[in-house]
Write an enzyme that holds these catalytic residues in place. Structure first.
Site, PDB file in Angstrom:
ATOM      1  N   HIS A  57     -65.327  21.530  53.727  1.00 42.92           N
ATOM      2  CA  HIS A  57     -64.125  22.360  53.583  1.00 42.92           C
ATOM      3  C   HIS A  57     -63.608  22.868  54.929  1.00 42.92           C
ATOM      4  CE1 HIS A  57     -64.718  22.297  49.298  1.00 42.92           C
ATOM      5  NE2 HIS A  57     -65.916  22.842  49.402  1.00 42.92           N
ATOM      6  N   HIS A 220     -63.239  20.462  44.748  1.00 41.46           N
ATOM      7  CA  HIS A 220     -64.286  19.439  44.699  1.00 41.46           C
ATOM      8  C   HIS A 220     -63.891  18.306  43.766  1.00 41.46           C
ATOM      9  CE1 HIS A 220     -66.354  23.412  45.313  1.00 41.46           C
ATOM     10  NE2 HIS A 220     -66.643  22.777  46.429  1.00 41.46           N
TER      11      HIS A 220
END
Length: 333
Positions: A57, A220
């Site tokens: 991320h 995700h």
């Protein structure tokens, strides 16, 4: 999907190694645990702020360790929570006797591991810990079940406010209260256009047809609220902002911080086109953009798409959002 990596199983540790070597004056890795990163300089007598989560991320989460933001981070595998051990080691390193606030997303692994780490820190090290769970993702649950919502890009604003409060000398409870209030006043909606590919498998995180997009897709690859034909930027921005405004009551004259966040492969050109529309929508509602942030702040490897985050500011939060911060991947001076 082509990637510039070596052994797929080493990507996180090699990334951390490169990160530490690139920014030695700002961050350091603890000898006790190679997944624990803390601010390089000696911090003053204040409350510690610890963040963490899965890799992939970037710049979240390790990019936000620095003055005015987090004091430490525990780094997990790709899209996986860090285990308790690096969390505890980072906690011990940043605690100055005033306690530590943990900030993390609303995911089962993070809740379990940060909770276990807090218990260990309190029982074995006598460190007071406050837990703050971020759940800003409007798409992931209804307003009646907000406690089930995922934490996504809004964690940036929660960390910003908490880090500034700690820097200003707030107490442990006050820093935690600021973080929770920021979370309560923050909402995010996103759209996915193309998947990312996990290094270990080189498989896509989700599938979409060539002309499809997915509203509310998770960071995700978790399912969103609907798939549909790819629309123009203005139509997408209209949907994202309207869903946020429907969920969070705002009035004419309110001030907001806005984040238009890229998910990894979306260009700044596209993000600014989206921001342009977000500003138009808010201006029509009489809502003032007090501060704006456009770029990759919380990504999902090379996923295509973006998210829009709004934080409804009060006077205290304005002062905290305005405060200086200096991190390897983010600075506001």
């Amino acid at each position: 999907m082509k990637k510039l990596i070596n052994n797929p199983n080493d990507v996180v540790d090699e990334m951390i190694e490169g990160y530490i070597k690139a920014h030695p004056n700002q961050v350091r890795r603890l000898e006790e645990n190679k997944r624990s990163i803390v601010i390089a300089s000696e911090t003053k007598d204040k409350v510690g702020v610890l963040i963490g989560g899965g890799s992939g991320h970037e710049p979240a989460f390790m990019g936000y360790v620095g003055r005015g933001m987090a004091d430490g981070v525990a780094v997990g595998n790709i899209f996986a929570s860090p285990p308790p051990e690096p969390i505890v080691e980072a906690t011990k390193a940043i605690d100055k006797g005033n306690g530590v606030v943990y900030i993390y997303g609303n995911y089962a692994g993070d809740i379990m591991n940060f909770g276990m780490a807090a218990e260990l820190a309190e029982m074995e090290e006598d460190i007071d810990v406050e837990l703050v769970v971020v759940n800003d993702d409007v798409a992931s649950a209804s307003s009646e079940e907000k406690e089930k919502r995922r934490g996504i890009a809004g964690e940036f604003f929660v960390t910003k406010a908490a880090g500034a409060a700690a820097e200003k000398g707030y107490s442990l409870k006050e820093v935690a209260d600021v973080a929770r209030r920021t979370n309560e006043r923050t909402r995010t909606m996103g759209v996915g256009l193309t998947p990312c590919y996990l290094p270990q498998t080189n498989e896509p995180s989700f599938s979409l047809k060539e002309n499809e997009m997915e509203i509310g897709l998770g960071h995700h690859g978790e399912p969103g609220v609907e798939k549909g034909e790819l629309q123009q930027a203005d139509q997408v921005a209209d949907r994202l902002v309207q869903d946020i405004l429907n969920d969070m009551a705002m009035s004419n004259g309110d001030k907001v911080a806005v984040l238009v966040n890229g998910l990894g492969s979306t260009t700044r050109m596209e993000l600014y086109i989206v921001f342009r529309r977000v500003e138009q929508i808010l201006a029509k509602q009489g809502i003032e953009i007090y501060r704006s942030y456009v770029g990759n702040y919380s990504t999902s490897l090379e996923m295509g798409g973006c998210s829009v985050t709004l934080t409804n500011l009060d006077e205290e939060l304005i002062s905290l959002i305005d405060a200086e911060a200096d991190c390897p991947m983010y600075a506001q001076l």
